[in-house]
Design a protein around this motif. Structure first.
Motif, PDB file in Angstrom:
ATOM      1  N   VAL A  63      -5.099   2.337  -0.429  1.00  0.00           N
ATOM      2  CA  VAL A  63      -4.787   3.759  -0.307  1.00  0.00           C
ATOM      3  C   VAL A  63      -5.301   4.457  -1.557  1.00  0.00           C
ATOM      4  N   ASN A  64      -5.996   5.582  -1.370  1.00  0.00           N
ATOM      5  CA  ASN A  64      -6.542   6.345  -2.489  1.00  0.00           C
ATOM      6  C   ASN A  64      -5.839   7.685  -2.604  1.00  0.00           C
ATOM      7  N   PHE A  65      -5.498   8.042  -3.847  1.00  0.00           N
ATOM      8  CA  PHE A  65      -4.923   9.354  -4.140  1.00  0.00           C
ATOM      9  C   PHE A  65      -5.991  10.190  -4.834  1.00  0.00           C
ATOM     10  N   ASP A  66      -6.527  11.172  -4.130  1.00  0.00           N
ATOM     11  CA  ASP A  66      -7.531  12.062  -4.717  1.00  0.00           C
ATOM     12  C   ASP A  66      -6.824  13.222  -5.413  1.00  0.00           C
TER      13      ASP A  66
ATOM     14  N   GLU B 148       0.829  -1.204   0.000  1.00  0.00           N
ATOM     15  CA  GLU B 148       0.000   0.000   0.000  1.00  0.00           C
ATOM     16  C   GLU B 148       0.863   1.253   0.000  1.00  0.00           C
ATOM     17  N   VAL B 149       0.268   2.341  -0.408  1.00  0.00           N
ATOM     18  CA  VAL B 149       0.995   3.611  -0.508  1.00  0.00           C
ATOM     19  C   VAL B 149       0.319   4.655   0.369  1.00  0.00           C
ATOM     20  N   SER B 150       1.089   5.424   1.120  1.00  0.00           N
ATOM     21  CA  SER B 150       0.535   6.529   1.887  1.00  0.00           C
ATOM     22  C   SER B 150       1.540   7.677   1.902  1.00  0.00           C
ATOM     23  N   THR B 151       1.173   8.828   2.301  1.00  0.00           N
ATOM     24  CA  THR B 151       1.819  10.148   2.375  1.00  0.00           C
ATOM     25  C   THR B 151       0.991  11.138   1.574  1.00  0.00           C
ATOM     26  N   THR B 152       1.348  12.412   1.697  1.00  0.00           N
ATOM     27  CA  THR B 152       0.571  13.466   1.050  1.00  0.00           C
ATOM     28  C   THR B 152       1.467  14.356   0.225  1.00  0.00           C
ATOM     29  N   ALA B 153       0.876  15.085  -0.682  1.00  0.00           N
ATOM     30  CA  ALA B 153       1.578  16.095  -1.483  1.00  0.00           C
ATOM     31  C   ALA B 153       0.638  17.276  -1.640  1.00  0.00           C
ATOM     32  N   ALA B 154       1.166  18.365  -2.135  1.00  0.00           N
ATOM     33  CA  ALA B 154       0.395  19.609  -2.182  1.00  0.00           C
ATOM     34  C   ALA B 154      -0.868  19.476  -3.015  1.00  0.00           C
ATOM     35  N   PHE B 155      -0.835  18.729  -4.100  1.00  0.00           N
ATOM     36  CA  PHE B 155      -1.974  18.672  -5.003  1.00  0.00           C
ATOM     37  C   PHE B 155      -2.729  17.355  -4.916  1.00  0.00           C
TER      38      PHE B 155
ATOM     39  N   ASN C 183      -4.612  14.535  -2.183  1.00  0.00           N
ATOM     40  CA  ASN C 183      -5.067  14.157  -0.853  1.00  0.00           C
ATOM     41  C   ASN C 183      -5.027  12.641  -0.758  1.00  0.00           C
ATOM     42  N   THR C 184      -4.168  12.127   0.117  1.00  0.00           N
ATOM     43  CA  THR C 184      -3.996  10.684   0.261  1.00  0.00           C
ATOM     44  C   THR C 184      -4.865  10.186   1.399  1.00  0.00           C
ATOM     45  N   VAL C 185      -5.704   9.208   1.094  1.00  0.00           N
ATOM     46  CA  VAL C 185      -6.642   8.671   2.081  1.00  0.00           C
ATOM     47  C   VAL C 185      -6.324   7.194   2.301  1.00  0.00           C
ATOM     48  N   GLN C 186      -5.997   6.839   3.553  1.00  0.00           N
ATOM     49  CA  GLN C 186      -5.713   5.455   3.911  1.00  0.00           C
ATOM     50  C   GLN C 186      -7.026   4.786   4.316  1.00  0.00           C
ATOM     51  N   THR C 187      -7.452   3.783   3.526  1.00  0.00           N
ATOM     52  CA  THR C 187      -8.654   3.036   3.864  1.00  0.00           C
ATOM     53  C   THR C 187      -8.260   1.697   4.480  1.00  0.00           C
TER      54      THR C 187
END
Length: 546
Positions: A348-351, A331-338, A340-344
């Motif tokens: 893992v979802n990258f919005d 799975e992938v997690s962390t965030t970036a400026a553009f 929104n990373t959501v851990q389910t």
């Protein structure tokens, strides 16, 4: 004579005009769509709002807003993926109606992309046919004119004045015909170029253009006229994404900049226009059913003796081993400026905040996900047994917190592309090694030392000795840390004994036979290492792997 020729040409023009108008009408009819009316049928298109792209497949969330009359209405919803899974369709929303039935179907006449391109191609081909006919008409007209150009002398009643008038007539007509021919040839070439462009466009879109259009037939009933707003969700095949990375390092003293991107593709039969995109690490194709254990039986294996047709030697046939399933993706997690990373719970979802346009059947779209600056230590590795060059590697110790998916990375070092490497192979390791490419300024050499090489009889056994001299040289102007690897053979038979005699300074893994030296080379320093080992085995036996 002039009157006779003019009469013939007038008749000829009238026939051609009739032909031109007939062909023109046919071409016009090709591009005309006759509407089909149905009293209890309403057509509307789904407006795609949000698309979640899994590693394999995609979930499409769409909205439908329309009105229906009292009674039963068949609502035909277009702009549906051709690859939609009928079992995944979910419809809900608001409105004074009752949903009686939902059915997915494919409309082989409703593919707008196919109809626009193919109809344009047909119309252009029809126009080219008309032009080709007119070119032949002009050529026949010129031939007819030249066939009547034989003018006789005054005894046949032709005066100089008549001759001059006829010459003016022929000059005018030939000039007119020639000019028309040149215009028609240019027009024919332009139409042929246009046909080629349409054909290339069709070919570039592959089988996507030949797909039927997806539709959902929704049967609803209402007591009175009503406005309805529906939410539609379904799973579509033929879509997915794969990770790809860019790794950049300025020098061996700087951190690694890692750009995490997604290669998004879709062949669903519909274009995704200005949609909100979410990338998910889930893979619905793997299935979510828990495996069930069945009884595991054991017995004694009795080998079957098989006689070789060409000799008396016997051999054993063993059953083939069953391959194990691959480890699940991380799975992938962390965030970036553009993003929104959501851990389910399961993924893992990258919005993605920026709306995207991704055409069906087109090239994969590169979507930026995250950027990381990774703290790295740099070491050189060399395996002189296989390659004389040294390889610079970046060692990342806290990489597991990024949970990167397995993928290919493009490596850039000191502003230059050095090649590709695999990243995050899915194995649980404390450190991640990223190969940054070869360094020609570190030279290694491995050669056999003949004085160490021998073969002796020891009782009923043979004792064979091997020796190698390994030389490392650093021609850089700075010290380096380098890991050198080599090996000794591993015995799989108790009658074969392997003894390591000399490998000063090496860490020895007895299970794998791997030897590892952790060395530091000063600028312009040479270092020499000796490797010696012995192998003892029974006389008269052929030993493989030496």
């Amino acid at each position: 004579m002039k009157i006779y020729l003019q009469s013939l040409l007038t008749l000829f023009y009238s026939k051609i005009s009739l032909l031109h108008s007939t062909l023109g009408l046919g071409a016009l009819l090709l591009g005309f769509n006759f509407p089909i009316f149905s009293q209890s049928q309403v057509r509307t298109d789904a407006e795609n709002q949000h698309i979640t792209v899994f590693l394999n497949r995609a979930q499409i969330d769409a909205r439908i807003k329309t009105s229906v009359q009292s009674g039963t209405t068949k609502l035909i919803i277009g702009n549906i993926a051709t690859t939609a899974d009928p079992n995944s369709i979910q419809i809900g929303g608001k409105g004074e109606v009752v949903i009686m039935g939902v059915k997915f179907k494919q409309n082989y006449l409703g593919n707008k992309k196919r109809s626009v391109l193919e109809d344009s191609l047909k119309i252009t081909k029809s126009e080219l046919e008309v032009v080709d006919v007119l070119v032949k008409v002009a050529e026949n007209e010129r031939s007819m004119l030249m066939a009547n150009s034989n003018v006789k002398n005054e005894k046949d009643g032709v005066t100089p004045e008549d001759l001059k008038e006829m010459m003016d007539f022929f000059r005018t007509k030939l000039t007119e015909i020639g000019t028309r021919q040149m215009q028609l040839v240019r027009q024919s070439k332009d139409l042929q170029d246009k046909i080629n462009c349409f054909q290339q466009q069709l070919n570039s879109q592959g089988t996507n253009v030949n797909q039927p259009a997806g539709e959902i037939e929704l049967t609803v009933t209402a007591k009175a006229n009503a406005i309805i707003e529906l939410n539609l969700t379904y799973i579509a095949n033929g879509a997915g994404w794969s990770p790809i990375y860019d790794i950049r390092a300025k020098d061996i003293k700087s951190n690694i900049d890692l750009a995490y991107r997604a290669n998004v593709f879709q062949n669903t039969g519909i274009d995704w226009k200005n949609v909100k995109l979410t990338l998910s690490t889930a893979n619905p194709a793997e299935g979510g059913t828990k495996p069930e254990l069945s009884a595991q039986f054991v017995n004694i294996y009795e080998p079957i003796l098989m006689l070789n047709k060409n000799s008396r030697a016997m051999k054993f046939e063993a059953p083939q081993a069953m391959a194990m399933d691959a480890a699940p993706l991380q799975e992938v997690s962390t965030t970036a400026a553009f993003v929104n990373t959501v851990q389910t719970t399961l993924a893992v979802n990258f919005d993605i905040a920026i709306p995207y346009n991704i055409n069906s059947g087109g090239n994969a779209e590169m979507v930026d996900i995250q950027n990381h600056s990774l703290r790295s230590n740099y070491k050189y590795y060399t395996v002189p047994k296989f390659d004389k060059d040294a390889f610079l590697t970046a060692i990342i110790t806290d990489w597991e917190k990024y949970n990167l998916l397995p993928g290919t990375a493009n490596v850039y070092f000191e502003g230059t592309f050095v090649g590709t490497t695999d990243i995050a192979g899915g194995e649980a390791k404390d450190t991640l090694l990223i190969s940054m490419g070869r360094d020609k300024k570190i030279i290694s050499k491995r050669e056999v030392v003949e004085e160490f090489k021998s073969r002796k009889n020891v009782g009923s056994n043979i004792r064979e000795s091997f020796g190698y001299r390994i030389t490392l040289r650093n021609i850089k102007n700075e010290p380096i840390s380098i890991v050198m690897e080599d090996q000794v053979p591993i015995s799989q038979d108790s009658r074969i004994e392997v003894e390591l005699e000399d490998a000063k300074g090496a860490d020895f893994n007895r299970e794998t036979g791997k030897l590892t030296w952790n060395l530091t080379l000063q600028p312009l320093e040479n270092k020499e290492i000796l490797l010696k080992y012995n192998v003892k085995y029974p006389k008269g036996k052929n030993i493989q792997g030496l």
